[in-house]
Write a protein that holds these residues in place. Sequence first.
Motif, PDB file in Angstrom:
ATOM      1  N   ARG A 109      19.609  65.012  88.685  1.00 45.18           N
ATOM      2  CA  ARG A 109      18.883  66.279  88.492  1.00 45.18           C
ATOM      3  C   ARG A 109      18.419  66.304  87.046  1.00 45.18           C
ATOM      4  NH1 ARG A 109      19.569  72.103  88.219  1.00 45.18           N
ATOM      5  NH2 ARG A 109      21.718  71.956  87.671  1.00 45.18           N
ATOM      6  N   ALA A 110      17.212  65.791  86.818  1.00 46.70           N
ATOM      7  CA  ALA A 110      16.724  65.566  85.462  1.00 46.70           C
ATOM      8  C   ALA A 110      15.743  66.616  84.966  1.00 46.70           C
ATOM      9  CB  ALA A 110      16.061  64.186  85.380  1.00 46.70           C
ATOM     10  N   ARG A 142      18.815  63.421  79.494  1.00 50.38           N
ATOM     11  CA  ARG A 142      17.995  62.542  78.656  1.00 50.38           C
ATOM     12  C   ARG A 142      18.591  61.142  78.491  1.00 50.38           C
ATOM     13  NH1 ARG A 142      13.710  64.479  76.019  1.00 50.38           N
ATOM     14  NH2 ARG A 142      13.294  66.688  76.323  1.00 50.38           N
ATOM     15  N   ARG A 143      19.869  61.069  78.216  1.00 53.79           N
ATOM     16  CA  ARG A 143      20.502  59.760  78.004  1.00 53.79           C
ATOM     17  C   ARG A 143      20.516  58.942  79.300  1.00 53.79           C
ATOM     18  NH1 ARG A 143      25.989  60.504  75.455  1.00 53.79           N
ATOM     19  NH2 ARG A 143      24.675  61.392  73.846  1.00 53.79           N
ATOM     20  N   VAL A 144      20.704  59.620  80.430  1.00 53.58           N
ATOM     21  CA  VAL A 144      20.780  58.937  81.728  1.00 53.58           C
ATOM     22  C   VAL A 144      19.435  58.329  82.121  1.00 53.58           C
ATOM     23  CG1 VAL A 144      21.259  59.276  84.193  1.00 53.58           C
ATOM     24  CG2 VAL A 144      22.622  60.486  82.490  1.00 53.58           C
ATOM     25  N   ILE A 145      18.347  59.043  81.880  1.00 53.61           N
ATOM     26  CA  ILE A 145      17.045  58.571  82.365  1.00 53.61           C
ATOM     27  C   ILE A 145      16.362  57.595  81.417  1.00 53.61           C
ATOM     28  CG2 ILE A 145      16.702  60.718  83.653  1.00 53.61           C
ATOM     29  CD1 ILE A 145      14.525  61.442  81.563  1.00 53.61           C
ATOM     30  N   HIS A 146      16.782  57.564  80.150  1.00 54.43           N
ATOM     31  CA  HIS A 146      16.105  56.715  79.159  1.00 54.43           C
ATOM     32  C   HIS A 146      16.130  55.250  79.601  1.00 54.43           C
ATOM     33  CE1 HIS A 146      14.348  55.936  75.236  1.00 54.43           C
ATOM     34  NE2 HIS A 146      15.077  54.847  75.236  1.00 54.43           N
ATOM     35  N   GLU A 171       8.353  60.580  81.126  1.00 51.12           N
ATOM     36  CA  GLU A 171       7.971  59.435  80.309  1.00 51.12           C
ATOM     37  C   GLU A 171       8.102  59.729  78.820  1.00 51.12           C
ATOM     38  OE1 GLU A 171       4.291  57.844  81.927  1.00 51.12           O
ATOM     39  OE2 GLU A 171       5.439  56.971  83.598  1.00 51.12           O
ATOM     40  N   ARG A 172       7.888  60.984  78.411  1.00 44.80           N
ATOM     41  CA  ARG A 172       8.142  61.342  76.999  1.00 44.80           C
ATOM     42  C   ARG A 172       9.626  61.183  76.665  1.00 44.80           C
ATOM     43  NH1 ARG A 172       4.430  65.490  78.068  1.00 44.80           N
ATOM     44  NH2 ARG A 172       6.131  66.969  78.409  1.00 44.80           N
TER      45      ARG A 172
END
Length: 197
Positions: A109-110, A142-146, A171-172
């Motif tokens: 859940r981002a 943020r850390r999970v999706i980077h 993507e940002r």
Amino acid sequence: MLVRELDGLPCIVRGRYEGPLRAVLVAFKHGGRESFRRMLGEALRAPLLRAIRIAAPSAPAGAPGEPGAPLVVAMPSRPRGVRERGYRHLDLLIASALRRQRAPALRVRALRTTRGRVGQVGLRAAQRERNARRIAVRRAARRVIHGRRVVLVDDIITTGASVRAARDALERAGASVAVIVALCTAERRDAAGLPAK
């Protein structure tokens, strides 16, 4: 199943927003018929599994934690909609679609909506674009999706404004949106009832 392109990305859609599919989705999303999640999850399964294969051609089956495994990210619901329904409808559909599937993907859940976002129905094209931009990545995600590839999931795609805004926000934050999936595609109509596209 419809396979299209949206701003250079593959966009896999189960069907058009009409007939029984529309009726069941409306009842599930606006009529409190939570039990329809199974039927809609089954409808979403094939497009979602195909999208996961596109996003993770090298990920081993059944390995959602592997570095090559993509993330499945749902478009966010407005808090008011979640309160009224009592559930995040896309989260339920994705969970139902992936139930008992050995898909190499991790659900995250981002995304969240930001203040001032309203429903897109009834807005003109320029208003839809401005409203759609009220999406952001949750700080905790943020850390999970980077550095990860993402399968972005929506229920209905009309102009594509919302998924474009979500893609840009992801993507940002360092993710790479690989493919978009939706249950339905709707043709937007102008005031005279003619297709707007």
